[in-house]
Scaffold this active site. Structure first.
Site, PDB file in Angstrom:
ATOM      1  N   GLU A  84      -4.563   8.016  -2.996  1.00 10.89           N
ATOM      2  CA  GLU A  84      -5.034   6.721  -2.520  1.00 10.89           C
ATOM      3  C   GLU A  84      -5.265   5.752  -3.689  1.00 10.89           C
ATOM      4  O   GLU A  84      -5.111   4.541  -3.535  1.00 10.89           O
ATOM      5  CB  GLU A  84      -6.316   6.921  -1.700  1.00 10.89           C
ATOM      6  CG  GLU A  84      -6.735   5.745  -0.842  1.00 10.89           C
ATOM      7  CD  GLU A  84      -5.772   5.413   0.304  1.00 10.89           C
ATOM      8  OE1 GLU A  84      -4.813   6.171   0.544  1.00 10.89           O
ATOM      9  OE2 GLU A  84      -5.993   4.361   0.930  1.00 10.89           O
TER      10      GLU A  84
ATOM     11  N   HIS B 206       1.848   4.578  -2.722  1.00 17.90           N
ATOM     12  CA  HIS B 206       1.952   6.018  -2.436  1.00 17.90           C
ATOM     13  C   HIS B 206       3.367   6.515  -2.763  1.00 17.90           C
ATOM     14  O   HIS B 206       3.554   7.578  -3.333  1.00 17.90           O
ATOM     15  CB  HIS B 206       1.697   6.294  -0.950  1.00 17.90           C
ATOM     16  CG  HIS B 206       0.256   6.235  -0.537  1.00 17.90           C
ATOM     17  ND1 HIS B 206      -0.721   6.991  -1.128  1.00 17.90           N
ATOM     18  CD2 HIS B 206      -0.374   5.511   0.436  1.00 17.90           C
ATOM     19  CE1 HIS B 206      -1.896   6.757  -0.535  1.00 17.90           C
ATOM     20  NE2 HIS B 206      -1.712   5.849   0.416  1.00 17.90           N
TER      21      HIS B 206
ATOM     22  N   HIS C 173       0.838  -1.199   0.000  1.00 17.44           N
ATOM     23  CA  HIS C 173       0.000   0.000   0.000  1.00 17.44           C
ATOM     24  C   HIS C 173       0.881   1.260   0.000  1.00 17.44           C
ATOM     25  O   HIS C 173       0.735   2.138  -0.854  1.00 17.44           O
ATOM     26  CB  HIS C 173      -0.921  -0.022   1.226  1.00 17.44           C
ATOM     27  CG  HIS C 173      -1.839   1.161   1.327  1.00 17.44           C
ATOM     28  ND1 HIS C 173      -3.136   1.130   0.853  1.00 17.44           N
ATOM     29  CD2 HIS C 173      -1.659   2.410   1.828  1.00 17.44           C
ATOM     30  CE1 HIS C 173      -3.699   2.316   1.064  1.00 17.44           C
ATOM     31  NE2 HIS C 173      -2.819   3.108   1.653  1.00 17.44           N
ATOM     32  N   GLU C 174       1.798   1.310   0.938  1.00 15.54           N
ATOM     33  CA  GLU C 174       2.627   2.517   1.066  1.00 15.54           C
ATOM     34  C   GLU C 174       3.604   2.654  -0.111  1.00 15.54           C
ATOM     35  O   GLU C 174       3.954   3.768  -0.497  1.00 15.54           O
ATOM     36  CB  GLU C 174       3.375   2.537   2.404  1.00 15.54           C
ATOM     37  CG  GLU C 174       2.482   2.451   3.657  1.00 15.54           C
ATOM     38  CD  GLU C 174       1.391   3.526   3.754  1.00 15.54           C
ATOM     39  OE1 GLU C 174       1.519   4.565   3.080  1.00 15.54           O
ATOM     40  OE2 GLU C 174       0.399   3.302   4.481  1.00 15.54           O
TER      41      GLU C 174
HETATM   42 ZN    ZN Z   1      -3.180   5.201   1.807  1.00 12.36          ZN
END
Ligand code: ZN
Length: 506
Positions: free
Chosen positions: A300, A274, A270-271
């Site tokens: 996101e 980003h 997830h990160e």
């Molecule tokens: Zn996030």
């Protein structure tokens, strides 16, 4: 002033950005490295620096530089990139100058106290303790909306900070479409899981997974999908985050559970999503809106695309599962890839948003959006929240919330004054689905490439279509430009229907 006004503006913005980078680094250090006793001193340094940044930013226009440029913008006398810099700087500046300094201070103080009280209330399962502070924050947020100004709902002024251009109404429209699909879909899945587990327990992932080994595996995957570890780091914290200090220095964090390697893996992926966005912003424009992310929803979309659409798919694990089995022969050698895939994509109604799966997650967000919109518009009273929360959870998920700690008190957002933030999580999923479908069309071999561990083309596509543009386009423009259509929940619904219909309803 000797230089051109636009160059002078860029210089002033860059000077502010240097201070913001330092602030980010102080915050990263606080969460990753700082000894415990340093916390009060650090809070004071951070508050002081934040004040300096605010002053420096508003003084950008002390000689009328920005106002003059804004006039040129309105007369259409600025070219593309200059127009972006001026209009985006003006947006932030205009909001800040509308908020009286006393009000900003009062809000900061209220939020800081509310946060402490909320943490205690959550621990003691005592909503009444938090209630007066929640009421205060709602009053302040309504006042903020009045200062800033809005169209049909005060909520418009609040969501605009996180998702510029979206309103209460446009958000409700896409989220209602999604809700209409999700409620019956989740009910059908819940009924079918019951049937499945009646046949026998599904094989769980059990074992001991040393942190160093998990970190090595996560780092290998991060590197493979394109995160530049010479322009970034991965460390451990209590709450995972991604933070861009500069496109050449992006810090991401994760947290570990020694009995579940997928826990840290999911947050790393997830990160990293980003982080790839932050690394892909054009460094040559650092300090200006041309090197800033579009909105929280678009940010996101990048994390969700990697975490859900790619890293929870069969092709992804066709490549990485043998590597996971090699790293952790116990228990994965004995778990067939398909069982692993199913375990990873388990759907189940649950109380806690952050632990929910990619299907039910969005219903958690819709519930919060409806409540916070109601609080700000005055149709829901803060004192009724525990009741409202429980009845919505029963209606939407079919489950009975046992305590407020597992219900209305679970999230940090409202106590931090973040109202209008929740929808950006689901908007991220919708953007991600829409971008992902376009990417698949542009790259018909994508699944085969993923299965071979070739992630370069995906990274290039994201760079070219999304990352490198910074704030040149608004979120709405970007979606239209990339996909040829305005934002819709259709693609996300199609994606969920195909993937989970196949897993649970066939
Ligand atoms: Zn996030």
């Amino acid at each position: 002033m000797n230089s051109k006004p636009i160059d002078e503006l860029k210089k002033r913005l860059r000077n502010v950005s240097h201070l913001v980078s330092i602030l980010n680094l102080l915050e990263w250090d606080r969460d990753v490295m700082m000894p415990k006793k340093g916390s009060d001193a650090r809070a004071a340094s951070i508050a002081h620096l934040a004040g300096m940044i605010h002053e420096k930013f508003v003084s950008i226009d002390s000689d009328g530089l920005l106002t003059d440029l804004k006039r040129k913008l309105d007369l259409k006398k600025l070219k593309d990139s200059e127009a972006t810099i001026v209009s985006e700087t003006w947006r932030t500046f205009d909001r800040q100058r509308k908020l009286p300094e006393k009000f900003v201070e009062e809000s900061a103080e209220a939020v800081s106290k509310a946060h402490t009280v909320w943490a205690e209330a959550r621990e003691k399962n005592d909503f009444k303790l938090f209630l007066p502070w929640l009421e205060k924050i709602i009053r302040l947020k309504r006042k903020e909306a009045d200062y800033v100004g809005y169209g049909s709902s005060p909520y418009d002024a609040l969501i605009d900070v996180f998702e510029p251009g979206m309103t209460a109404e446009s958000t409700a429209r896409v989220l209602n479409d999604l809700k209409k699909f999700l409620m019956p879909f989740i009910a059908r899945i819940a009924a079918s899981t019951k049937r499945m587990s009646a046949k026998g327990p599904t094989r769980g992932i059990k074992g001991h997974f040393p942190i160093e080994q998990q970190a090595a595996f996560n780092e290998m995957v991060a590197r493979k999908i394109g995160f530049d570890l010479e322009a970034g780091r991965i460390d451990a914290t209590t709450h995972p985050f991604a933070l861009g200090i500069h496109p050449t220095d992006v810090r991401i964090t994760t947290r570990y559970n020694e009995s579940d390697p997928l826990y840290s893996f999911a947050s790393v992926i997830h990160e990293v999503g980003h982080g790839l966005y932050e690394q892909g912003l054009p460094a040559e424009h650092f300090g200006t809106p041309l090197a800033e992310f579009v909105s929280l929803g678009i940010h996101e979309s990048q994390s969700r695309m990697w975490q859900n659409f790619i890293a929870q798919s069969r092709p992804f694990w066709r490549y990485f599962y043998p590597k996971l089995q090699k790293e952790f022969p116990k228990p994965f050698r004995k778990i067939p890839a398909e069982d692993f895939y199913r375990a990873m994509n388990k759907v189940e109604p649950s109380f806690i948003r952050t632990e929910s799966d990619e299907v039910t997650y969005n219903l958690h967000i819709i519930l919060r959006f409806e409540i916070e919109k109601g609080l700000i518009e005055g149709t829901i009273k803060a004192k009724d929240l525990p009741k409202v929360w429980k009845s919505k959870m029963k209606e939407y998920f079919g489950i009975k919330v046992p305590t407020d700690s597992l219900g209305v008190l679970q999230d940090v957002h409202w106590s931090s004054g973040l109202i209008g933030y929740f929808p950006t999580y689901s908007l991220g999923n919708l953007y991600a689905a829409q971008f992902f479908m376009r990417m698949k069309k542009d790259m018909p071999n994508m699944n085969r490439q993923i299965a071979k561990g070739e992630f370069g083309p995906i990274k290039s596509w994201l760079r070219k279509n999304i990352h490198m543009h910074g704030k040149t386009h608004t979120a709405a423009q970007l979606v239209e430009r990339v996909t040829g259509e305005p934002l819709t929940s259709k693609y996300f619904i199609n994606y969920l229907e195909a993937k989970y219909g196949n897993l649970y309803l066939k």
